[in-house]
Design a protein around this motif. Sequence first.
Motif, PDB file in Angstrom:
ATOM      1  N   PRO A  47       0.824  -1.210   0.000  1.00 42.58           N
ATOM      2  CA  PRO A  47       0.000   0.000   0.000  1.00 42.58           C
ATOM      3  C   PRO A  47       0.857   1.259   0.000  1.00 42.58           C
ATOM      4  CG  PRO A  47      -0.089  -1.047   2.162  1.00 42.58           C
ATOM      5  CD  PRO A  47       0.755  -1.926   1.289  1.00 42.58           C
ATOM      6  N   THR A  48       0.325   2.315  -0.579  1.00 47.27           N
ATOM      7  CA  THR A  48       1.014   3.600  -0.535  1.00 47.27           C
ATOM      8  C   THR A  48       0.769   4.186   0.852  1.00 47.27           C
ATOM      9  OG1 THR A  48      -0.928   4.586  -1.552  1.00 47.27           O
ATOM     10  CG2 THR A  48       0.870   3.972  -3.004  1.00 47.27           C
ATOM     11  N   LEU A  79       3.676  -4.950   3.952  1.00 46.49           N
ATOM     12  CA  LEU A  79       3.879  -3.577   4.457  1.00 46.49           C
ATOM     13  C   LEU A  79       5.343  -3.156   4.479  1.00 46.49           C
ATOM     14  CD1 LEU A  79       1.449  -3.250   7.494  1.00 46.49           C
ATOM     15  CD2 LEU A  79       1.060  -2.674   5.105  1.00 46.49           C
ATOM     16  N   ALA A  80       6.236  -4.121   4.714  1.00 44.58           N
ATOM     17  CA  ALA A  80       7.653  -3.768   4.859  1.00 44.58           C
ATOM     18  C   ALA A  80       8.463  -4.324   3.694  1.00 44.58           C
ATOM     19  CB  ALA A  80       8.208  -4.315   6.176  1.00 44.58           C
ATOM     20  N   ALA A  82       8.396  -0.192   3.868  1.00 46.54           N
ATOM     21  CA  ALA A  82       7.310   0.741   3.592  1.00 46.54           C
ATOM     22  C   ALA A  82       7.502   1.421   2.244  1.00 46.54           C
ATOM     23  CB  ALA A  82       7.234   1.790   4.702  1.00 46.54           C
ATOM     24  N   TRP A  83       6.401   1.532   1.525  1.00 48.08           N
ATOM     25  CA  TRP A  83       6.422   2.174   0.211  1.00 48.08           C
ATOM     26  C   TRP A  83       7.026   3.571   0.319  1.00 48.08           C
ATOM     27  CZ3 TRP A  83       3.787   6.534  -1.826  1.00 48.08           C
ATOM     28  CH2 TRP A  83       3.844   6.648  -3.225  1.00 48.08           C
TER      29      TRP A  83
ATOM     30  N   ALA B 133       6.512  -2.707  10.994  1.00 44.11           N
ATOM     31  CA  ALA B 133       6.168  -2.334   9.613  1.00 44.11           C
ATOM     32  C   ALA B 133       5.070  -1.268   9.600  1.00 44.11           C
ATOM     33  CB  ALA B 133       5.718  -3.571   8.838  1.00 44.11           C
ATOM     34  N   ILE B 134       4.088  -1.420  10.462  1.00 46.19           N
ATOM     35  CA  ILE B 134       3.009  -0.423  10.553  1.00 46.19           C
ATOM     36  C   ILE B 134       3.591   0.917  11.009  1.00 46.19           C
ATOM     37  CG2 ILE B 134       0.878   0.207  11.771  1.00 46.19           C
ATOM     38  CD1 ILE B 134       0.308  -2.873  11.985  1.00 46.19           C
ATOM     39  N   ALA B 136       6.611   2.091  10.559  1.00 41.78           N
ATOM     40  CA  ALA B 136       7.401   2.738   9.502  1.00 41.78           C
ATOM     41  C   ALA B 136       6.493   3.498   8.542  1.00 41.78           C
ATOM     42  CB  ALA B 136       8.221   1.697   8.749  1.00 41.78           C
ATOM     43  N   LYS B 137       5.338   2.932   8.219  1.00 40.41           N
ATOM     44  CA  LYS B 137       4.392   3.631   7.346  1.00 40.41           C
ATOM     45  C   LYS B 137       3.768   4.815   8.066  1.00 40.41           C
ATOM     46  CE  LYS B 137       1.949   2.037   4.134  1.00 40.41           C
ATOM     47  NZ  LYS B 137       2.947   2.401   3.131  1.00 40.41           N
ATOM     48  N   LYS B 140       5.674   8.183   8.430  1.00 41.79           N
ATOM     49  CA  LYS B 140       5.677   9.096   7.280  1.00 41.79           C
ATOM     50  C   LYS B 140       4.412   9.946   7.264  1.00 41.79           C
ATOM     51  CE  LYS B 140       8.111   5.780   4.311  1.00 41.79           C
ATOM     52  NZ  LYS B 140       8.593   5.825   2.921  1.00 41.79           N
ATOM     53  N   GLU B 141       3.271   9.284   7.532  1.00 42.77           N
ATOM     54  CA  GLU B 141       1.997  10.007   7.498  1.00 42.77           C
ATOM     55  C   GLU B 141       1.918  11.011   8.646  1.00 42.77           C
ATOM     56  OE1 GLU B 141      -0.386   6.492   7.539  1.00 42.77           O
ATOM     57  OE2 GLU B 141       0.374   5.952   5.557  1.00 42.77           O
TER      58      GLU B 141
END
Lengths: 171, 260
Positions: A47-48, A79-80, A82-83, B133-134, B136-137, B140-141
């Motif tokens: 996912p973006t 997920l990893a 991360a995009w 992993a969550i 890391a995303k 950014k947000e």
Amino acid sequence: MSSVVDKVWATLEPLTDPEIPVVTLRELGILRDVRETPTGLEVVITPTYSGCPAMGQIEDDVRASLEQAGIEARVITQLAPAWTTDWMSDEAKEKLRAYGIAPPHRTCGSGAGAGEVSVLKFVRRQPTEPVACPQCGSTHTVVTSEFGSTACKALYKCLDCQEPFDYFKPY
Amino acid sequence: MSTPIDYLLHLADNAVVLGQRNAEWCGHGPILEEDMALANVSLDLIGQARLLYQRAAELMGGDATEDKLAYFRGPHEFRNYTLLELPHHGALVGYAAADRDYATTIVRNFLYSALMVHVWDGLQQSADPALAAIAAKSLKETSYHLHHSRDWLVRMGDGTEESHARAQAAVNHLMPYTEEFWTTSPAEGAAVAAKVAIDVWALRPAWDALVNDALAEATLTRPNFHGYITEGKIGLHSEHLSYLLGEMQGLARAHPGATW
Ligand SMILES: [Zn+2]
């Protein structure tokens, strides 16, 4: 690379982002991998943004294309890592620009290095490079809003040609 | 290593409750750009909540799903900070009608994202690879959420007399609720012991520095804290959460399993 893996890549190549139909899922870095495993073929997508509403559509598009081509494969969402917009190819960035969206600059990571204590570690005051207007190329531009038509874009205005435009934010 | 599910729910509930609150601005934003910005921030938060609920459901096994966790738990089962369930205005009883105040929205988003950039940053090293992993995303947000809210905080604080007064009132109203960040709930304690979470207390100097720097630039004053520390993260909420969940969960409960 085996021919069946090639076939999957070729089958999925025409798929584009539902919201930016000029760039393909591969060029955007959403389509990550196609691999053969002992239990069958796997297509890996990432996912973006966490809440990007296009992801459901993208997954459906991938499944439908595979089915139509008679290919049996699992679609895995990973997920990893991360995009990041850094995965976008230069051609993809050029296509974005031609479409009227200023392409993302390269990210510089999340600020300070790991473990480094800095008050302003996460506060970016100014973009490091100017954002060029996709219409006239002028860098005489200002941000109107941090969030544009989608979470991945910011809204800018060109002070030379006066056109508003979207900037694909580095992520 | 086992990941304390309550800790994942704490993170997920924080995100979903603030996502739901911010979404109240959708169609009612003070200007079109901010209407879109808040809707996008909400999308990010709800997206983060989904990933966290999915991970929690996976660990719970059985018939747990992200939807059941979001829509079929009661207020006392929610583990979010009380700060995040408060309405977009100053102190009033739950059923009172009041105009939404954008300064309250901005100050809350700022205080929370100033914490979460540090939390997500640290959680990238979590012993739970799914949570890492969550994180890391989400980092950014959240960096964009912080940038957005800090920018408006400075504009309002260092703006007109009216905007300054409203921003200061929002800071005075909300700052005491941030004390809840720094107490350790049993879920947090267990997660830290399992190396799944980081010790939030250790983040306090960095958070203080970020907040003080922004308040100074916004010409706002930080109130001294004294009084009650809220305990939303152990399930003891204000009356506002029930109203929020009533709206958020009503459809799923009236039409279980509905799709469209
Ligand atoms: Zn221009």
